[in-house]
Design a protein around this motif. Structure first.
Motif, mmCIF file in Angstrom:
data_model
loop_
_atom_site.group_PDB
_atom_site.id
_atom_site.type_symbol
_atom_site.label_atom_id
_atom_site.label_comp_id
_atom_site.label_asym_id
_atom_site.label_seq_id
_atom_site.Cartn_x
_atom_site.Cartn_y
_atom_site.Cartn_z
ATOM 1 N N GLY A 150 -4.389 -2.809 57.842
ATOM 2 C CA GLY A 150 -4.061 -2.185 56.563
ATOM 3 C C GLY A 150 -2.693 -1.549 56.502
ATOM 4 O O GLY A 150 -2.062 -1.513 55.437
ATOM 5 N N ALA A 151 -2.205 -1.057 57.647
ATOM 6 C CA ALA A 151 -0.913 -0.360 57.669
ATOM 7 C C ALA A 151 0.233 -1.220 57.116
ATOM 8 O O ALA A 151 1.011 -0.739 56.281
ATOM 9 N N LEU A 156 -4.526 6.791 51.242
ATOM 10 C CA LEU A 156 -3.207 6.265 51.562
ATOM 11 C C LEU A 156 -3.016 6.253 53.073
ATOM 12 O O LEU A 156 -3.754 6.900 53.814
ATOM 13 N N LEU A 157 -1.984 5.522 53.506
ATOM 14 C CA LEU A 157 -1.628 5.499 54.925
ATOM 15 C C LEU A 157 -0.706 6.673 55.215
ATOM 16 O O LEU A 157 0.316 6.845 54.549
ATOM 17 N N VAL A 158 -1.064 7.474 56.209
ATOM 18 C CA VAL A 158 -0.237 8.612 56.617
ATOM 19 C C VAL A 158 -0.118 8.629 58.138
ATOM 20 O O VAL A 158 -0.834 7.915 58.839
ATOM 21 N N ARG A 178 0.395 12.444 65.036
ATOM 22 C CA ARG A 178 1.123 11.335 65.681
ATOM 23 C C ARG A 178 0.347 10.018 65.662
ATOM 24 O O ARG A 178 0.589 9.132 66.479
ATOM 25 N N THR A 179 -0.585 9.877 64.740
ATOM 26 C CA THR A 179 -1.376 8.649 64.636
ATOM 27 C C THR A 179 -1.425 8.180 63.187
ATOM 28 O O THR A 179 -1.634 8.979 62.272
ATOM 29 N N LYS A 180 -1.218 6.875 62.957
ATOM 30 C CA LYS A 180 -1.345 6.333 61.613
ATOM 31 C C LYS A 180 -2.822 6.248 61.248
ATOM 32 O O LYS A 180 -3.634 5.744 62.026
ATOM 33 N N GLN A 181 -3.163 6.726 60.070
ATOM 34 C CA GLN A 181 -4.554 6.743 59.630
ATOM 35 C C GLN A 181 -4.626 6.830 58.116
ATOM 36 O O GLN A 181 -3.630 7.068 57.443
ATOM 37 N N TYR A 182 -5.840 6.611 57.578
ATOM 38 C CA TYR A 182 -6.046 6.726 56.141
ATOM 39 C C TYR A 182 -6.509 8.145 55.816
ATOM 40 O O TYR A 182 -7.274 8.742 56.567
ATOM 41 N N PHE A 187 0.740 17.881 59.678
ATOM 42 C CA PHE A 187 0.541 17.540 58.272
ATOM 43 C C PHE A 187 0.353 16.028 58.132
ATOM 44 O O PHE A 187 1.034 15.250 58.806
ATOM 45 N N PRO A 188 -0.568 15.591 57.256
ATOM 46 C CA PRO A 188 -0.729 14.150 56.988
ATOM 47 C C PRO A 188 0.413 13.679 56.086
ATOM 48 O O PRO A 188 0.406 13.939 54.875
#
Length: 311
Positions: A184-185, A219-221, A225-229, A248-249
């Motif tokens: 998804g990223a 959304l993707l944030v 230090r990790t990409k996540q929804y 912070f996201p």
């Protein structure tokens, strides 16, 4: 709109009725619904009249007379259009008649993407007009692939995902989080790259999926230090005011690119907290004198290694 702006409507603010002759095909919506995509392509290829009609954005006739009456009027008035949009082409663009072997149901041209390297990333969710699609139809009808491509070039196929209607665009945003972040990223980032440009200006109409997204869309944030929804309304846009970014996201976009579209389209938050130094809180360190003595002594040794030292 043209009649309201330039016609004779008195104190009316809308039309109670409008009669306007247009070039049409009887029961066209029903025909497109009942025929397969290949049957429709065969029809267009073999019928010069329909092919010629679909090749024009506007109705072939000019000086079309329309009868209308304003909502506060009792008398019928007339308005002459220099030209009007092609009704038959509009029906083809709105009707769902395009089938894909790897997708369920039928799609309208305005729900379909042209093939590009960027668009192919969305192939798991959205239908795309790629070479395999054109070849399948061409082989079935025993015609040249370029002829098939030329016909689809007559319709309002989407150049980019942001060209989708409001309901389809926000529907896409609702589906992306169903994929693993790894898949998804790149989709989110591709969308971000489009709307972060100042040149991108688009107002999406209210729709069911827009409402759903504003209530619960993600959304993707990058968070811890990790990409996540994460829920869109809880996501922050990048800011130089954020000191500890990992806490912070933050939406994965450039800090200096356009943020207004993200607020308007997604409902993201802008980080508004600012930090200032309170002058009254500045206290001279007790170690200042000791450091100055140390630095003065250090300079003697540093000068010994200076290039200007000829000893």
């Amino acid at each position: 709109r043209e009649i309201i702006s330039w016609g004779t409507i008195g104190n009316s603010d809308s039309l109670s009725y409008l009669k306007c002759p247009v070039t049409a095909v009887r029961n066209l919506e029903e025909i497109l619904s009942n025929l397969s995509t290949k049957e429709i392509l065969k029809w267009i290829l073999n019928d010069l009249g329909i092919y010629t009609n679909l090749s024009s954005t506007y109705d072939a006739r000019s000086g079309i007379k329309a009868a209308y009456r304003g909502n506060l009027q009792h008398k019928e008035h007339y308005y002459y259009f220099g030209r009007i949009k092609n009704y038959i082409l509009e029906v083809f663009n709105e009707a769902k008649w395009i089938e894909f072997s790897n997708k369920k149901g039928k799609y309208s041209p305005r729900q379909v993407l042209k093939y590009t390297a960027q668009n192919q990333r969305f192939g798991e969710i959205l239908p795309i007009l790629d070479d395999a699609f054109f070849m399948d139809i061409a082989d079935s009808l025993d015609v040249d692939k370029e002829n098939v491509k030329a016909i689809f070039g007559l319709f309002n196929v989407c150049e980019r995902v942001t060209d989708l209607s409001s309901n389809d665009f926000y529907g896409l945003l609702l589906k992306i989080p169903m994929l693993d972040v790894e898949k998804g990223a790149p989709l989110y980032e591709a969308i971000y790259r489009i709307i972060e440009h100042k040149e991108f200006v688009r107002e999406y109409a209210e729709s069911d999926n827009k409402t759903k997204f504003k209530n619960s869309g993600q959304l993707l944030v990058e968070y811890h230090r990790t990409k996540q929804y994460i829920k869109a309304s809880e996501a922050y846009l990048p800011s130089t005011n954020i000191i500890n970014r990992s806490e912070f996201p933050i939406v994965v976009k450039g800090a200096r690119t356009n943020s207004d579209n993200f607020v308007k389209l997604f409902g993201c938050q802008q980080y508004k907290k600012k930090y200032t130094v309170i002058k009254s809180s500045i206290v001279e360190s007790q170690a200042n004198d000791k450091f100055q003595d140390y630095f003065t002594e250090f300079q003697k040794f540093a000068m010994a290694y200076s290039e200007r030292n000829t000893n």
